[in-house]
Structure formats: C-alpha cells, structure tokens
Design a protein around this motif. Structure first.
Motif, PDB file in Angstrom:
ATOM      1  N   ASP A   1       0.809  -1.411   0.035  1.00  0.00           N
ATOM      2  CA  ASP A   1      -0.186   0.047   0.005  1.00  0.00           C
ATOM      3  C   ASP A   1       0.733   1.307   0.186  1.00  0.00           C
ATOM      4  OD1 ASP A   1       0.781  -0.607   2.287  1.00  0.00           O
ATOM      5  OD2 ASP A   1      -0.942  -0.169   3.597  1.00  0.00           O
ATOM      6  N   LEU A   2       1.753   1.305   0.948  1.00  0.00           N
ATOM      7  CA  LEU A   2       2.675   2.382   0.929  1.00  0.00           C
ATOM      8  C   LEU A   2       3.522   2.470  -0.296  1.00  0.00           C
ATOM      9  CD1 LEU A   2       4.107   2.303   4.587  1.00  0.00           C
ATOM     10  CD2 LEU A   2       2.076   3.832   3.639  1.00  0.00           C
ATOM     11  N   PHE A   3       4.146   1.447  -0.817  1.00  0.00           N
ATOM     12  CA  PHE A   3       4.958   1.543  -2.021  1.00  0.00           C
ATOM     13  C   PHE A   3       4.098   1.925  -3.269  1.00  0.00           C
ATOM     14  CE2 PHE A   3       7.914  -0.907  -5.232  1.00  0.00           C
ATOM     15  CZ  PHE A   3       8.745   0.266  -5.032  1.00  0.00           C
ATOM     16  N   TYR A   4       2.882   1.597  -3.339  1.00  0.00           N
ATOM     17  CA  TYR A   4       1.981   2.127  -4.464  1.00  0.00           C
ATOM     18  C   TYR A   4       1.838   3.694  -4.550  1.00  0.00           C
ATOM     19  CZ  TYR A   4      -2.438   3.359  -6.529  1.00  0.00           C
ATOM     20  OH  TYR A   4      -3.277   3.928  -7.739  1.00  0.00           O
TER      21      TYR A   4
ATOM     22  N   CYS B   1      10.877   3.453 -12.254  1.00  0.00           N
ATOM     23  CA  CYS B   1      11.803   2.301 -12.656  1.00  0.00           C
ATOM     24  C   CYS B   1      11.316   1.069 -12.912  1.00  0.00           C
ATOM     25  CB  CYS B   1      12.871   2.232 -11.399  1.00  0.00           C
ATOM     26  SG  CYS B   1      14.122   1.201 -12.198  1.00  0.00           S
ATOM     27  N   ALA B   2      11.450   0.285 -13.892  1.00  0.00           N
ATOM     28  CA  ALA B   2      10.891  -1.009 -14.146  1.00  0.00           C
ATOM     29  C   ALA B   2      11.140  -1.971 -13.255  1.00  0.00           C
ATOM     30  CB  ALA B   2      11.471  -1.325 -15.722  1.00  0.00           C
ATOM     31  N   VAL B   3      12.336  -2.154 -12.581  1.00  0.00           N
ATOM     32  CA  VAL B   3      12.334  -2.998 -11.486  1.00  0.00           C
ATOM     33  C   VAL B   3      11.594  -2.598 -10.197  1.00  0.00           C
ATOM     34  CG1 VAL B   3      14.449  -1.753 -10.387  1.00  0.00           C
ATOM     35  CG2 VAL B   3      14.134  -4.253 -10.315  1.00  0.00           C
ATOM     36  N   ASP B   4      11.367  -1.139  -9.771  1.00  0.00           N
ATOM     37  CA  ASP B   4      10.590  -1.014  -8.793  1.00  0.00           C
ATOM     38  C   ASP B   4       9.072  -1.339  -9.005  1.00  0.00           C
ATOM     39  OD1 ASP B   4      12.663   0.289  -7.610  1.00  0.00           O
ATOM     40  OD2 ASP B   4      12.118   2.368  -8.061  1.00  0.00           O
ATOM     41  N   PHE B   5       8.679  -1.208 -10.316  1.00  0.00           N
ATOM     42  CA  PHE B   5       7.365  -1.788 -10.574  1.00  0.00           C
ATOM     43  C   PHE B   5       7.389  -3.139 -10.505  1.00  0.00           C
ATOM     44  CE2 PHE B   5       4.254  -2.897 -14.019  1.00  0.00           C
ATOM     45  CZ  PHE B   5       3.011  -2.417 -13.509  1.00  0.00           C
ATOM     46  N   ASP B   6       8.155  -3.995 -11.159  1.00  0.00           N
ATOM     47  CA  ASP B   6       8.190  -5.333 -10.793  1.00  0.00           C
ATOM     48  C   ASP B   6       8.137  -5.811  -9.357  1.00  0.00           C
ATOM     49  OD1 ASP B   6       8.710  -8.192 -12.178  1.00  0.00           O
ATOM     50  OD2 ASP B   6      10.250  -7.895 -10.503  1.00  0.00           O
ATOM     51  N   ILE B   7       8.880  -5.041  -8.536  1.00  0.00           N
ATOM     52  CA  ILE B   7       8.739  -5.431  -7.135  1.00  0.00           C
ATOM     53  C   ILE B   7       7.418  -5.262  -6.350  1.00  0.00           C
ATOM     54  CG2 ILE B   7       9.706  -4.650  -4.841  1.00  0.00           C
ATOM     55  CD1 ILE B   7      12.285  -3.916  -6.338  1.00  0.00           C
TER      56      ILE B   7
END
Length: 468
Positions: free
Chosen positions: A47-50, A64-70
């Motif tokens: 929730d916070l990362f969203y 960043c694509a890797v942040d989105f993947d995480i």
C-alpha cells in the motif's frame, strides 16, 4: 461393503472430473509463494509502495521498471487489483515500458487468476488491449488460464484466450496447443461472439472519448483566444484531418470472432498430420471464411477419407448458416466440395472428434507436465536473481546520478564564491558579461548623470549675412 465400494467409485469419478487436465502440482504454488521470502520483497509494504510509485508517476511521468516489478510481485491479496490495473496502464504509456521484466506480466496474470473470484473479464480485457497494457501470455500462464476456464466450462472465454496465443504466433508449447484446440472445439457448440466479453472496453472507450472531446474543446478555446491577439495580417495555418489509405493486415486487425477462431484452428493444425490435422484445417478454413484456400486444401487431399465425420458436419452446418453469399463463387465451390465429403460419410472416421482431442490433451499433459513444472520452478529462481541484479544496477545508477548532481552543485557554489572574492579585479569582465546578457549597449552613467550622446543627425540652420 458393496455400498462402500459404490461411494468410493463415485468419489473417484468426481475427483477425476475436478482435475480435468492439469494437476494442482502444475501451478507450482510453493515455488511461486517462495518469492515473498526474498529480502527485497519482505521490506516492502504494497500500500505504501503504491503511493510512492503514484507520486513518481505524477512528478516524473515514469517509474523504474524494477521498482514496478517489485510492487507487482509483492502483492499477495485481492485488495489492490484495480490499482494494479491502473498502474500497469500507466507503466505501458511511460518511457520505461521497454524495460519491463518478464516476471511482471507473469505476476499480473497470476494475481488475476488467484484473486479475481472466477471473474476473468478484467484479465481478458487487459490481455486483449495489448497497446494500452502490454501484458502478454507466456506458455505457463496460458496453460493456467485455459485449464481454469475449461474447468469452469467457460469455453467462449477460453477460446478468446486461445486467440491471443494465435496472435502472438506462439503454439510451440504442446500443452498450449492441445488446451487451445479443445477450448476452440468446445466453443463451436455455442459459437457466440466475443464482443460482450469486453463490455468494459466500450465503457472505457466512451470515457476516453469524452475526455478527448473535453481536451479538444479546451485546446480550441485556447487557440481561439490566441488567434484574437494575433495581427489580422498574420498568416494562420490550421491542421486538418485527412483520410489515410485503409489497410487490413488480416491478423491484428481481425475482430470477427469466427475469423479469430478459424485462424487459431489453422495455426494449430500445422502441428498435426493425418485425419486429426485435416479435420482441424477444414474447420479452420470454414470459420476463417478462406474458401479459395479451403477448396485447394480439399483438392490436395490424397485420401478424402482422412477426415473425421464430426469436422465435416461442423463445416457443413456453419456454411449453411452463412447468408448473403449467393454471388460468391468460391463459397459455392467450397460448399459443393464439403457436400461431396458429407455424402461419403460412411468412409469417414466415425469416432467422436471431441473424444479424440480430449484423449490427445490428456496424453500430452501426462507426457509434458513434470518437465514443465521443473522448468517453471527454475524460471522463478532465475527471475529472483534477475530482479536482484537489476535492482543493484538501478541503485548504482541512482548513486552515480546523485554524485554528479552534488558535484554540479558544488561547482556552482564555488563559482559564485569566486565571483564574490574577485569582484573588483574582474569588474570590467563582469560588466561585459552583463551587457551581453541584457543586450544593453548604452554607455554608463557618470556620477549619477547619463552622458549625452552627440546627435549626428543634427543640421545647423543657415544664417544669411546682413547687407550693409
């Protein structure tokens, strides 16, 4: 004792029917859940990362694509499925979409399969709108989708998923082929159009149209306001719409449900020989309405009996339902050829085509399931390593960027301090720089008064000499 045996037999039949094609082990649930044990994902609260990613989208227009993947892989419930779809759409429209990891699309599909409560309309909508979402099936997720939809006896949606594999030209996986073939064949029992499967698409299209019309109205109002301020003599160029030459690629432009399923049959039929392969191709040409190719196919058959009676009956029934084809010569010839095949039905393969396809599907799953489970488990481990590597590369890039930014700020600060310390020594140089910046080439004021420049255009009056 006999009563017990009957109960056990009933239970055994029920359990067999529930499994249908793929076993529970094929889902690789344990290997899939092990991703949550990764130190990277354990530190994240979805929730916070969203909200952090949403802020980055609003400020920078990308993440960043890797942040989105995480973020996608960290999800583990159905609380944020709508937010996930919205984030996937934003990611697709950003410049980072080309860096999207393979594990991202896989996770999006698995979340919808696991948490959508057997309501797969949103998943099918996302898969169908490839330009807006960029989510594509891989062999493993395609098998999971097809198996689940077949278990639910939703053959229409299963056939729609099969058409996605056809559009991707990806039938190398044997289980993909058999499940898609079975789904498409069962779809023919009640071949209703796919249109209402994407009913949300119409609503979204209407909303998008309304937004675009509002934006267009705002742009027109602004351009009208600017036009009024322009000089009337100024030339105004207006962009006008014009028609481009229409082009139909007969692949991605296909919208007719029967054409999509027919082309799927033809794509799958290339992998089969004999009566089963011929039958699949015959149904493909019929539903794809490629009658000229269908005529050549029937004429090329060395043995006209190498067909299943069910396939010929299906082709004949479908051709009879088509209207407004009386003037189509290819249609007439193809219909005549199919009628001739139907007349010799006694020499055709009489076994149920559905049973044949079902047996082949069960056999194919039995031969390939264990191997694919092992391969997918290795892929999950590989994806975790790739995620770790990409994250480290991103951290290194961000650290390098921050270091360069600090150096630039330090250089700017030193330049300002140097300018203050050596101001009087470089006064003339600074004045010249200021003049270049401001474009003011007038002479300086002297003692608070502006020096008067001689008027070069001044002409003294002529004075006549007085006469004595």
């Amino acid at each position: 004792m006999m009563w017990k045996q009957v109960c056990l037999n009933k239970f055994h039949v029920k359990a067999t029917n529930v499994r249908y094609f793929l076993s529970e082990a094929y889902k690789c649930s344990e290997a899939w859940e092990n991703r949550l044990k990764s130190p990277i994902l354990q530190k994240i609260r979805p929730d916070l990362f969203y909200y952090d990613l949403e802020r980055q989208f609003n400020q920078q227009g990308k993440v960043c694509a890797v942040d989105f993947d995480i973020f996608v892989n960290r999800m583990n419930d159905n609380k944020m499925l709508n937010e996930l779809s919205d984030m996937v759409h934003k990611m697709r429209l950003s410049t980072e979409t080309s860096n999207t990891l393979a594990s991202t699309s896989h996770a999006v599909i698995r979340h919808h399969l696991d948490f959508s409560d057997n309501d797969f309309e949103n998943l099918v909508y996302i898969l169908d709108d490839r330009l807006s979402y960029g989510v594509f099936l891989d062999s493993f997720t395609a098998n999971l989708c097809l198996d689940k939809l077949i278990k639910l006896k939703d053959y229409r949606m299963a056939a729609k998923v099969s058409t996605f594999l056809m559009l991707q030209e990806n039938f190398e996986n044997p289980i993909n082929r058999m499940l898609s073939l079975y789904a498409c064949y069962k779809y023919l029992e009640n071949a209703e159009p796919f249109d209402d499967l994407l009913k949300n698409q119409a609503t979204d299209a209407e909303l998008a149209s309304q937004v675009s019309e509002a934006m267009r109205a705002i742009a027109d109002a602004r351009s009208t306001k600017k036009a009024k301020k322009r000089d009337k003599k100024e030339e105004i160029r207006v962009r006008i719409n014009f028609l481009r030459n229409p082009y139909f690629d007969d692949h991605f432009d296909l919208r007719n449900s029967h054409h999509l399923v027919g082309k799927t049959f033809l794509a799958i039929g290339q992998y089969f020989d004999g009566a089963i392969g011929n039958s699949i191709k015959l149904m493909g040409y019929t539903y794809y309405e490629k009658y000229a190719d269908g005529i050549q196919f029937i004429e090329s058959l060395a043995n006209k009996n190498q067909l299943y009676k069910d396939a010929v009956d299906i082709a004949k029934k479908q051709l009879a339902e088509i209207k407004d084809r009386d003037t189509d010569e290819n249609y007439k010839k193809f219909l005549e050829a199919v009628d001739k095949l139907a007349e010799s039905s006694t020499s055709l393969e009489s076994e149920s085509l559905e049973n044949v396809i079902h047996k082949l599907a069960v056999q194919t799953v039995k031969e390939n399931e264990a191997k694919e489970i092992e391969e997918q488990t290795k892929i999950y481990t590989l994806w975790e390593q790739i995620r770790q590597t990409k994250l480290q590369e991103e951290l290194t890039r961000v650290d390098h960027h921050n270091r360069l930014k600090k150096i630039d700020e330090l250089m700017q600060t030193m330049s300002e301090q140097e300018e203050k310390l050596w101001f009087f020594d470089n006064e003339e140089k600074i004045d010249l720089q200021l003049e270049k910046i401001s474009g003011d080439h007038t002479e300086k004021k002297v003692y608070g008064r502006e020096k008067k420049t001689a008027e070069t255009s001044y002409i003294p009056p002529e004075v006549d000499a007085k006469r004595n």
